[in-house]
Structures are given as C-alpha cells and as structure tokens.
Design a protein around this motif. Sequence first.
Motif, PDB file in Angstrom:
ATOM      1  N   MET A   1      22.266   5.656 -11.529  1.00 13.76           N
ATOM      2  CA  MET A   1      21.789   6.929 -11.023  1.00 13.76           C
ATOM      3  C   MET A   1      21.546   6.765  -9.529  1.00 13.76           C
ATOM      4  N   PRO A   2      22.077   7.642  -8.685  1.00 14.22           N
ATOM      5  CA  PRO A   2      21.933   7.472  -7.233  1.00 14.22           C
ATOM      6  C   PRO A   2      20.469   7.480  -6.791  1.00 14.22           C
ATOM      7  N   VAL A   3      20.106   6.532  -5.932  1.00 16.12           N
ATOM      8  CA  VAL A   3      18.774   6.490  -5.331  1.00 16.12           C
ATOM      9  C   VAL A   3      18.915   6.163  -3.852  1.00 16.12           C
ATOM     10  N   LYS A   4      17.919   6.539  -3.093  1.00 12.42           N
ATOM     11  CA  LYS A   4      17.910   6.196  -1.663  1.00 12.42           C
ATOM     12  C   LYS A   4      17.414   4.758  -1.498  1.00 12.42           C
ATOM     13  N   VAL A   5      17.741   4.161  -0.383  1.00 13.42           N
ATOM     14  CA  VAL A   5      17.307   2.793  -0.134  1.00 13.42           C
ATOM     15  C   VAL A   5      17.033   2.618   1.359  1.00 13.42           C
ATOM     16  N   LEU A   6      16.049   1.785   1.667  1.00 14.94           N
ATOM     17  CA  LEU A   6      15.690   1.494   3.054  1.00 14.94           C
ATOM     18  C   LEU A   6      15.591  -0.015   3.238  1.00 14.94           C
ATOM     19  N   TYR A   7      16.356  -0.530   4.198  1.00 14.18           N
ATOM     20  CA  TYR A   7      16.274  -1.948   4.535  1.00 14.18           C
ATOM     21  C   TYR A   7      15.655  -2.070   5.926  1.00 14.18           C
ATOM     22  N   ASP A   8      14.355  -2.202   5.963  1.00 11.74           N
ATOM     23  CA  ASP A   8      13.643  -2.385   7.232  1.00 11.74           C
ATOM     24  C   ASP A   8      13.313  -3.864   7.359  1.00 11.74           C
TER      25      ASP A   8
ATOM     26  N   PHE B   1       8.697   4.011 -22.168  1.00  8.03           N
ATOM     27  CA  PHE B   1       9.622   3.605 -21.118  1.00  8.03           C
ATOM     28  C   PHE B   1       8.840   3.060 -19.933  1.00  8.03           C
ATOM     29  N   ALA B   2       9.520   2.223 -19.152  1.00  5.58           N
ATOM     30  CA  ALA B   2       8.917   1.690 -17.925  1.00  5.58           C
ATOM     31  C   ALA B   2       9.911   1.824 -16.783  1.00  5.58           C
ATOM     32  N   ILE B   3       9.448   2.408 -15.698  1.00  6.78           N
ATOM     33  CA  ILE B   3      10.234   2.436 -14.466  1.00  6.78           C
ATOM     34  C   ILE B   3       9.763   1.282 -13.603  1.00  6.78           C
ATOM     35  N   THR B   4      10.684   0.446 -13.161  1.00  7.65           N
ATOM     36  CA  THR B   4      10.317  -0.672 -12.291  1.00  7.65           C
ATOM     37  C   THR B   4      10.742  -0.343 -10.867  1.00  7.65           C
ATOM     38  N   ILE B   5       9.879  -0.631  -9.925  1.00 10.30           N
ATOM     39  CA  ILE B   5      10.156  -0.371  -8.517  1.00 10.30           C
ATOM     40  C   ILE B   5       9.688  -1.571  -7.709  1.00 10.30           C
ATOM     41  N   ASP B   6      10.521  -2.035  -6.790  1.00 18.01           N
ATOM     42  CA  ASP B   6      10.157  -3.198  -5.978  1.00 18.01           C
ATOM     43  C   ASP B   6       9.059  -2.835  -4.981  1.00 18.01           C
ATOM     44  N   SER B   7       8.302  -3.828  -4.597  1.00 18.32           N
ATOM     45  CA  SER B   7       7.171  -3.591  -3.688  1.00 18.32           C
ATOM     46  C   SER B   7       7.500  -3.888  -2.235  1.00 18.32           C
ATOM     47  N   ASP B   8       8.776  -4.157  -1.940  1.00 11.93           N
ATOM     48  CA  ASP B   8       9.144  -4.502  -0.561  1.00 11.93           C
ATOM     49  C   ASP B   8       9.476  -3.282   0.289  1.00 11.93           C
ATOM     50  N   GLY B   9       9.315  -2.085  -0.262  1.00  5.82           N
ATOM     51  CA  GLY B   9       9.510  -0.869   0.511  1.00  5.82           C
ATOM     52  C   GLY B   9      10.922  -0.339   0.558  1.00  5.82           C
ATOM     53  N   GLN B  10      11.874  -0.987  -0.113  1.00  2.00           N
ATOM     54  CA  GLN B  10      13.263  -0.522  -0.039  1.00  2.00           C
ATOM     55  C   GLN B  10      13.500   0.714  -0.902  1.00  2.00           C
ATOM     56  N   HIS B  11      12.651   0.935  -1.921  1.00  2.00           N
ATOM     57  CA  HIS B  11      12.843   2.073  -2.809  1.00  2.00           C
ATOM     58  C   HIS B  11      11.933   3.238  -2.420  1.00  2.00           C
TER      59      HIS B  11
ATOM     60  N   VAL C   1       0.839  -1.201   0.000  1.00  2.00           N
ATOM     61  CA  VAL C   1       0.000   0.000   0.000  1.00  2.00           C
ATOM     62  C   VAL C   1       0.874   1.251   0.000  1.00  2.00           C
ATOM     63  N   ARG C   2       1.902   1.247   0.844  1.00  2.00           N
ATOM     64  CA  ARG C   2       2.775   2.419   0.916  1.00  2.00           C
ATOM     65  C   ARG C   2       3.476   2.690  -0.415  1.00  2.00           C
ATOM     66  N   VAL C   3       3.883   1.615  -1.077  1.00  2.00           N
ATOM     67  CA  VAL C   3       4.577   1.775  -2.355  1.00  2.00           C
ATOM     68  C   VAL C   3       3.634   2.329  -3.421  1.00  2.00           C
ATOM     69  N   ILE C   4       2.428   1.731  -3.527  1.00  2.00           N
ATOM     70  CA  ILE C   4       1.478   2.201  -4.548  1.00  2.00           C
ATOM     71  C   ILE C   4       1.071   3.648  -4.292  1.00  2.00           C
ATOM     72  N   ASP C   5       0.761   3.966  -3.052  1.00  2.00           N
ATOM     73  CA  ASP C   5       0.363   5.344  -2.721  1.00  2.00           C
ATOM     74  C   ASP C   5       1.492   6.322  -3.025  1.00  2.00           C
ATOM     75  N   GLY C   6       2.711   5.901  -2.747  1.00  2.00           N
ATOM     76  CA  GLY C   6       3.855   6.769  -3.024  1.00  2.00           C
ATOM     77  C   GLY C   6       4.032   7.008  -4.518  1.00  2.00           C
ATOM     78  N   VAL C   7       3.880   5.956  -5.312  1.00  2.00           N
ATOM     79  CA  VAL C   7       4.036   6.098  -6.764  1.00  2.00           C
ATOM     80  C   VAL C   7       2.915   6.951  -7.348  1.00  2.00           C
ATOM     81  N   LEU C   8       1.700   6.838  -6.783  1.00  2.00           N
ATOM     82  CA  LEU C   8       0.568   7.632  -7.274  1.00  2.00           C
ATOM     83  C   LEU C   8       0.805   9.136  -7.126  1.00  2.00           C
ATOM     84  N   ASN C   9       1.710   9.514  -6.261  1.00  2.00           N
ATOM     85  CA  ASN C   9       2.042  10.932  -6.126  1.00  2.00           C
ATOM     86  C   ASN C   9       2.808  11.461  -7.330  1.00  2.00           C
ATOM     87  N   TYR C  10       3.349  10.535  -8.131  1.00  2.00           N
ATOM     88  CA  TYR C  10       4.189  10.943  -9.265  1.00  2.00           C
ATOM     89  C   TYR C  10       3.694  10.429 -10.616  1.00  2.00           C
TER      90      TYR C  10
END
Length: 394
Positions: free
Chosen positions: A199-206, A88-98, A24-33
Amino acid sequence: MKNQSTKTSICVIIPTYNNEKTLVRVIDGVLNYSNNIIVVNDGSTDSTPNILGNYAEKVDVIAFEKNQGKGKALREGFKFAINKGYDFAITIDSDGQHFPEDIPSFINALEAHPDENLLLIGSRNMSQEGVPKKSSFGNKFSNFWFWFETGIKLEDTQSGYRLYPLHAIKKRKFFTNKFEFEIEVIVRLAWAGIKVKNMPVKVLYDMSERVSHFRPTIDFARISVLNTVLVLITLLYIKPRDLFRRLKKKGIKRFFLEDFLGSQDSPKKKALSVGLGVFIGLSPLWGFHTVTVIFLAMLFKLNKTIAFAFSNVSLPPFIPFIIYLSSKIGQYIYGVEFSYKLDDLTKDFVILEHLETYIVGSFVLATIASLVLTALSFLLFNLVRNKNVIVNNG
C-alpha cells in the motif's frame, strides 16, 4: 482507533532503539490517530526512558534492559497486543521516516478487504530524492527472494510500516530476532495463505535526524542465511505441498482440465513446461528432481504445476525401465554391449559398474523424450485452445 468505523481492534506498535531525536514526533503523530499505542524500548542507552516517562498515561511501554534486536522487539510487542485482545497491529518505525497520517489508509484498506487474512506493507517510493542507494538495492534484492519463495510480486518488502493480522501471528512460532524477522514473518504468513499486499505510503529520509542500526555486513549475512533456508523449504516442501493440495481439492479430472488444459499460459509455455518436466524426470538426478524442476521452472518463468507433474515420469515402478533404456542408449553411443538384463537392475543394480554409459544414455533419452513430448504437447495445447475459441464464439 480514532475516527474509524472498523469493527476490529487495532493497536500501533513502535519499536525504538536510541531514536531520541525523532521519538517524540512519532508518538505525538500516532496519538492523533490512535490511543492504542505500544512502545517497545529495545534497550536504549540515550534519553528514550525519560521521553517515555512523559507518556506513562498515554501509551503502554515494554522495556528491555539490553538491546535484543528489532525482531525480538516486534515479537514481544505482538505478544503483548495479543494478550490485550487486539486483532491487528500497525508497526511504525521510530526514526521519523514514516508519516503517522498514513495510518487511516491502512485501516481503510483493511475494511475494504473481504476478510481478515491480510498483511499490508507500506510501499515507499525508493526512487525519490534522498533515498540511499544501498536501501534501494537491498529492497530489490529482498523483493526478488520474496517472489521466489512465495510467488507474490511486491514493490517493497523491507518497509517497517505494516499492518499485521495478529490471529495469524498467534498461531506460529518464529525463530529470528533481528532485522531478518521482518522477512521471515511475511514469507511464513504468505505460505499460510495470508494475503500480502503493498500500500503506498510517504517516506522521509532526513539524514540529520535518522539513526539506522542496520549493520550491512552481519545483518546482510543473517538475511542471506535466512533466505537460503526459506528457498530450500520452498523447493522441498511448499511448492510440492501446494500442488498436492490443489490436486486433492479438485480431483484428478478437474485438476487436469483447469491446471493443465485450462491454464491461461500460452501453448508454447505449457509445452516447454512439459518438456522441462520430462527432461528432469528422466535425467540421472535421483533425489533432486523436485528441487531442480521447480527451481528451473521459476527461473525460466514456466508453469511450475505442469513441470513438476511431468517430472514424475520417474515414479518407482518405471525406474528399472528408465535405467535399462538409458543404459542401452549409452551402449549404442559408445559402441559397446553389456550382458545384463532388465531383471538384473532390480536385484543387484549392476548398472553401477558402467555408470558413465548410463549417465550419457540417460541424458540422451531425456533430451529425445523432452523434444518429442514438447512438440506433441504444443500441438495438443494449440488444438484445445482453438477448440475453446470456437466454442466460446458460438
């Protein structure tokens, strides 16, 4: 994309498998962009279907009945995106690390690129606190083989946060369906001339939320098999192909001046490359000259073009002379003398009766010729460099 001026059409693909804690957090975050979202439910057995039901009017969903692997999920997502006309397609993992807020950075990097032949991979800071050591090691391992197979040095080849050019994806048939697909696709697109960059990106390992489906033993084995195949293709086809393409495009004179004399490598490096090529070309490694010389040139960081070119001293018209001379040197070393002549080698190949003598003589000939041509090449390349310095300085 929201608030973006890019002329291309871009979607975001989210492959997911049992990531109910973070989806949910990932989808909601992507919907902002972006409103162009494709979620691929790879046979999830948790509450993922119910979660996606709440986004029925906001995202496109592809659902597998059974888990088929991340590679398969991405491939189906790409196919769906291509059919909908995305570029183009941007791929983002759904585990919250991106972090979805990095999406605009991908778009900006694409817009700054001179053409659409670009594949971007999010580069994570693998040394930051919380990153598992096995992930850091696996990334370094993958980076090395990607460099070996393509000649491109990257800091992160395993990140799933990427921007893919769908026009290049569309033209190719892929063969892997699991985690190894993310290696296959970047190597093969690099071979096709697509620019692959980090390209530099932030990452979170929770670790309290993150669910990893990577199976260390079996998935590492799959990746190892894939890299073995890719290395063989690199040595047997890609490197020789690239060399001949440059030769055909430039012509022999320009190729010689630019790739040999005009190379930015030092005279020492060029001369050692000549020596390596001659040594391998004269050695009794028939059928393996190309593989061996390219592998060693890459291993010792020499000029692959020069080494490969000089390994062809053993072209078919010269083979009988090389074998005959090698045999004569071997006979001299062993203190023996055989009665066959040069013509005998082109008829009955009688050298096989005295194989040991030939092999020893061959390596001695290769060593002597290599040392002599290395020295002469060093003098030549130094002369050319000094002449260019004088000309450039007026």
